[in-house]
Design a protein around this motif. Structure first.
Motif, PDB file in Angstrom:
ATOM      1  N   GLU A 159       1.921 -31.208  61.423  1.00 49.06           N
ATOM      2  CA  GLU A 159       1.293 -30.296  62.381  1.00 49.06           C
ATOM      3  C   GLU A 159       2.328 -29.359  63.007  1.00 49.06           C
ATOM      4  N   TYR A 236      -7.926 -26.190  69.802  1.00 46.78           N
ATOM      5  CA  TYR A 236      -7.272 -27.373  69.257  1.00 46.78           C
ATOM      6  C   TYR A 236      -8.117 -28.579  69.656  1.00 46.78           C
ATOM      7  N   PRO A 265      -6.457 -29.119  64.627  1.00 40.63           N
ATOM      8  CA  PRO A 265      -5.513 -29.044  63.512  1.00 40.63           C
ATOM      9  C   PRO A 265      -6.164 -29.038  62.134  1.00 40.63           C
TER      10      PRO A 265
END
Length: 385
Positions: A159, A236, A265
């Motif tokens: 990530e 997010y 993500p």
């Protein structure tokens, strides 16, 4: 006995009628994956077991193996090499790791693929480093796997690498847009702060922060959305329920404003997220795999896979093929030293691209995220480099 018999079937040397002496080059390759063959022993002799029960764990990764074998076959026929392949059933059980480590054949391997699970991979990585054997993990995002392991390679991007891809995306396509960062948590997370910093640095203007858990802040979107600029909303959320809530709220304003939704993500794994809403918002996704079924190479692979295995290939089949094809080609070109030469190495893959980075103290990590967008109900890849 059944486990040994099945492993013997899996461990195939791809010679195509040749002997090893007839090959230009022969490479020893160890494929370590969780087959759970001990459970096959159990269910095979239990008459009440259904075929569905048998397949719950045993062979759950079988399509990775099948895709990998297709790559082995392609390399063998097109590149003039032979692959001496050994397959190991490595689960989370330490006994399976010890069995592999006690095999004297392994110390002379040219490439190890797997194990898939973290702890076994960490154990085998130490062995691989001691014997200068490249070792590849094709399924785990965790960056710590390659720490202090220069012969280790991780193909799934982290990530952290996603943040750099977000920066490139914003700079290329949305530098003139008005950016909103939606917080779906009680307090802003580290990731939220990173996203805001990235957006500010790219657009050079103030970024609007919206805390979706505060109901009164929902109206910030309505009040701050621009009629003159594109409104880019970055959300997010690593939970499907939070993702669904965000989509539902943002969609209220899409009839009146030009809105593009960027999701982090990995929203691609969430099913049933109001697809009509996502299309209307030209939603952008990040994923570590993207398969373009309009691509001719993909279509050829699907046809070959169907013909060979009489079933449809899943993501694991594509990942298995890409892993085998890319790293066997790297092995042929550079030998065992290929982990130190991946920076400029290119080889056609089907499900993603590989962009490896390292500091030469740690191993190699792929940093490439596939970024795609809904356009007229089609998923279209967005190039950013």
């Amino acid at each position: 006995m059944l486990k040994k018999f099945i492993l013997a079937l899996f461990a195939i040397s791809s010679l195509f009628g040749k002997t090893f002496s007839q090959c230009d080059t022969t490479y020893r390759v160890a494929l370590m994956m969780p087959l759970y063959l001990e459970q096959v022993d159990e269910v095979t002799y239990r008459q009440s077991s259904s075929s569905k029960t048998m397949l719950q764990k045993p062979f759950s990764y079988i399509q990775f193996y099948e895709g990998f074998i297709m790559a082995v076959d392609s390399i063998s026929t097109s590149k003039g090499v032979c692959i001496d392949l050994n397959v190991y059933d490595i689960t989370t059980d330490t006994a399976s790791v010890n069995d592999a480590l006690n095999d004297t054949w392994l110390a002379n391997a040219d490439l190890i693929v797997g194990p898939f699970h973290v702890k076994p991979f960490e154990q085998l990585s130490k062995f691989a480093l001691a014997h200068n054997i490249p070792i590849v993990n094709p399924v785990t995002n965790r960056s710590s796997l390659i720490n202090d392991m220069p012969t280790a390679i991780k193909t799934k991007p982290s990530e952290e690498a996603q943040m750099e891809s977000l920066r490139q995306l914003l700079a290329k396509n949305y530098a003139e847009a008005k950016v909103f960062v939606v917080n779906m948590y009680e307090e802003p997370t580290t990731d939220i702060y990173k996203i805001e910093d990235i957006a500010k640095s790219v657009t050079g203007s103030e970024v609007v922060h919206v805390n979706m858990l505060q109901h009164e802040e929902h109206y910030i979107l309505r009040d701050e959305f621009s009629n003159e600029m594109e409104n880019v909303v970055i959300v997010y959320a690593d939970d499907k329920a939070l993702a669904a809530e965000a989509v539902n709220v943002i969609n209220r304003y899409t009839d009146d404003f030009d809105v593009t939704l960027i999701t982090l993500p990995k929203w691609g794994r969430y099913d049933g997220l109001f697809d009509d809403y996502l299309v209307k918002m030209k939603t952008v996704f990040f994923d570590d795999i993207f398969i373009d079924y309009n691509d001719l190479d993909v279509q050829h692979f699907v046809c070959d896979f169907r013909s060979r295995y009489v079933t449809e290939p899943t993501d694991y089949a594509f990942i298995g093929f890409d892993t085998g094809w890319y790293f066997l080609n790297a092995l042929k070109q550079f030998g065992r030293e290929f982990p130190y030469n991946l920076g400029g190495f290119e080889s056609r893959t089907l499900s993603t691209k590989y962009r490896f980075t390292t500091d030469y103290f740690n191993g190699q990590e792929n940093t490439y995220w596939n970024i795609y967008q809904y356009i007229n109900y089609e998923k279209v890849l967005i190039p950013i480099d």
